[in-house]
Structure formats: C-alpha cells, structure tokens
Design a protein around this motif. Structure first.
Motif, PDB file in Angstrom:
ATOM      1  N   ILE A 125       0.837  -1.199   0.000  1.00 16.34           N
ATOM      2  CA  ILE A 125       0.000   0.000   0.000  1.00 16.34           C
ATOM      3  C   ILE A 125       0.874   1.253   0.000  1.00 16.34           C
ATOM      4  N   GLN A 129      -2.497   5.721  -1.770  1.00 12.42           N
ATOM      5  CA  GLN A 129      -3.607   4.774  -1.659  1.00 12.42           C
ATOM      6  C   GLN A 129      -4.245   4.858  -0.272  1.00 12.42           C
ATOM      7  N   TYR A 130      -3.423   5.022   0.756  1.00 11.24           N
ATOM      8  CA  TYR A 130      -3.964   5.230   2.105  1.00 11.24           C
ATOM      9  C   TYR A 130      -4.846   6.478   2.142  1.00 11.24           C
ATOM     10  N   ALA A 133      -8.206   5.904   0.296  1.00  4.93           N
ATOM     11  CA  ALA A 133      -9.049   4.984   1.063  1.00  4.93           C
ATOM     12  C   ALA A 133      -9.621   5.675   2.297  1.00  4.93           C
ATOM     13  N   GLN A 181     -11.786  -0.322   1.203  1.00  2.00           N
ATOM     14  CA  GLN A 181     -10.900  -1.481   1.072  1.00  2.00           C
ATOM     15  C   GLN A 181     -10.884  -2.002  -0.364  1.00  2.00           C
ATOM     16  N   MET A 184      -8.696   0.398  -2.331  1.00  2.00           N
ATOM     17  CA  MET A 184      -7.271   0.219  -2.101  1.00  2.00           C
ATOM     18  C   MET A 184      -6.748  -1.017  -2.832  1.00  2.00           C
ATOM     19  N   SER A 188      -4.078  -0.695  -5.840  1.00  2.00           N
ATOM     20  CA  SER A 188      -2.826  -1.409  -5.594  1.00  2.00           C
ATOM     21  C   SER A 188      -2.522  -2.379  -6.736  1.00  2.00           C
ATOM     22  N   ASN A 206      -3.698   7.898  -8.463  1.00  2.00           N
ATOM     23  CA  ASN A 206      -4.452   8.328  -7.285  1.00  2.00           C
ATOM     24  C   ASN A 206      -4.957   9.754  -7.412  1.00  2.00           C
TER      25      ASN A 206
END
Length: 324
Positions: A125, A129-130, A133, A181, A184, A188, A206
């Motif tokens: 990750i 991406q964090y 999300a 989730q 992500m 990913s 992103n």
C-alpha cells in the motif's frame, strides 16, 4: 406582589439558561478532549522490542507529547476488512502500525509512511492509496503515520486507523469502509501491473481517482454510471494515462467508483473537500511528475483545440485592428 412574581420567574429562567450554557460548554470540552491527543495503533504480533521501536518511530514528531495506544489484532482485521472480501481470522497476525493525529477542520488528510530502522517495510500500500481509502471511509482532517517492524502489506495499519476513530466516538460507516478497502485493492493491483511502464506513477493514478471523487461529489449521490464513466475517461486523459491504463483496468476503476457512490460516501458534506485536498496534496508531493503531465504536448486534444481557436481569433483581431 406581581413584580415579585415577575422577578422570580426571570431569575429562575436566567439560572436555567446559565446552567444550560455551562452544561453545553462542559459537553463540548469533553468531546474535544476525548480526541485531543494522537492515537497509536500497535499490531498485536510485535515483540516487546519491536513494539518499543514502533512507538519510537511513530511518535518521534510529537517531541514527548502525550498519546494513547490501542492494540490491533486479528479480530480488528475481521471486523473492518473481511466485509470487503478479505479472509483474515481472529488468529491473523498484525505488525503494521499507525499513529492518527486529528488536525484542524479543513486541513485534509496527510499520510506519511515511516521507515523502521532505515527500511520501508510497507510492501504493497502506498501513501496515496492510504489517503484515497481514508477519504472514502469517511476519515477527515488527520495526519496519519504508518510503519512496520517487518515487511508486510500494511492492511493492519489502516484497520487500526478505523479502530482509532471508532474509539474516539467517530465510528465510520461499514459500507464506506468496505468501499475503501475495495478501492485500495483495485488501485494497488493497477499500480503493481503498471509500475515498470514509462510514463506511469502511482501519484497520477491516485490523483485521477481523487479528482474523479471530487467531480462525483459535485454531482451528488445520484451521479449516473454513464457520468462516472465520462469522469473516469477525462481524468485518465488529464493525468496522461490514456496509453497506459488498459480497458480492463478502466472498467475496474469505474466499478470501484460506483461502489463508492453506492456506499453513501457522497452524502457527506466534507467528502468533496477532503477529496480535493487529497488531490492537491498528491500534486504538491509529486510536482516533478505533474509538471511533466501539464506540459503543452501532454495537454488533452480539446484543450489544444481551444487554445488554437483562441490564438486564431486573437491574431485575426490584431490584424483587423491594424487596418485602422
């Protein structure tokens, strides 16, 4: 006598109003104090030395300020991550950890992956991406620091973020967490498939998604599938990914955004603002990439036509003007 009754009534009302105001102030302060210090989420599988090393890594920026801790275990993963299709059990190990620091309203979401003993152990990750999300899950205005004592994908850290918000009275919608989730996982997978291709970066992908969310939020929760498809096509083009993102990957992004819409995320008044701030954050942290994306040769075709038409009429006007 009548005057005394009026005075008594007024005094009683005044006392009641003051008591209400004091009570309201106390309640507000209590709610604020409840989330007044950062929360560190620690994976349950860490050894004693790893736990201390993780604490030292995550809290270094606090310069000795107070923080609280919670433990993230297999049950936490099952609760927050399994509804999206993950297969964790209550016995699953957790190593990745996080610190969540609430910030002022409107500041947006910032994520930093910290090296542990000089090594980045979050293998799958990315920070961007964090961020995306977190927006989808309903997180707002927070600094999030992530690390791991051992190489791991980083799922446990995000589950810890969800748990930290829940502990502080900001329970997140499970449908949004599930959509986050899925998001992500989708992003990913796309980054993993394209990471070695020239002209591709996780930041571009992103940013495209964050900008798409912002556009969707502007249209509201009744944004149609066709509108989402158009938004995705435009954002892929705007981020110079047209020749990199495959049709299957584009379909995956569209389906991902449809799930975000259906999760109820667009109903949040802060969703658009948080998505916009994530996009700004991504661009500011990768200026070298986006400076290249925004060069003249990479502008989309419609932009080029518009500029050409504008230049034509400007030249025509100047020519006609020179006749007089």
């Amino acid at each position: 006598m009548q005057f005394k009754k009026i005075l008594l009534t007024f005094t009683t009302a005044l006392i009641g109003a003051v008591s209400f105001a004091i009570n309201q102030t106390h309640t507000t302060q209590a709610a604020s104090d409840e989330w007044s210090e950062p929360v560190v989420t620690l994976g349950t599988s860490l050894t004693a030395s790893q736990k201390q090393g993780t604490l030292d890594t995550l809290t270094a920026s606090l310069n000795g300020a107070d923080y609280s801790t919670i433990t993230v275990d297999g049950s936490t993963l099952v609760k927050y991550l399994n509804p999206s299709g993950a297969t964790f059990t209550t016995n699953s190990g957790v190593w990745s950890s996080a610190m969540v620091q609430k910030t002022s309203a409107g500041s947006g979401i910032n994520v930093k992956i910290l090296s542990y003993n000089g090594q980045n152990n979050i293998t799958t990750i990315t920070a961007n991406q964090y961020k995306n999300a977190a927006v989808t899950a309903g997180v707002s205005d927070a600094n999030i620091y992530v690390t791991s004592a051992t190489p791991i994908d980083g799922s446990g850290a995000l589950a810890g973020v969800y748990a930290a918000f829940a502990q502080n009275g900001d329970s997140l919608s499970q449908s949004q967490v599930t959509a986050a989730q899925n998001e992500m996982s989708t992003l990913s997978d796309i980054t993993e498939a394209n990471k070695d291709k020239d002209g591709y970066s996780d930041a571009q992908l992103n940013n495209a998604v964050a900008e798409a969310k912002k556009e969707m939020a502007a249209k509201g929760d009744n944004v149609t599938n066709n509108q989402i498809t158009t938004i995705v096509n435009n954002q892929i083009e705007n981020n110079n990914l047209t020749n990199i993102i495959t049709n299957n990957q584009k379909t995956a992004i569209i389906n991902m955004l449809i799930k975000i819409r259906d999760s109820g995320a667009l109903n949040s008044s802060s969703f658009k603002d948080q998505a916009a701030k994530v996009a700004d954050n991504i661009q500011n942290n990768a200026k070298d990439i986006f400076n290249k994306v925004n060069t003249e040769e990479n502008r989309n075709f419609i932009q080029k036509i518009g500029i050409a038409i504008g230049n034509f009429f400007k030249s025509l006007f100047e020519t006609v003007q020179s006749w007089f």
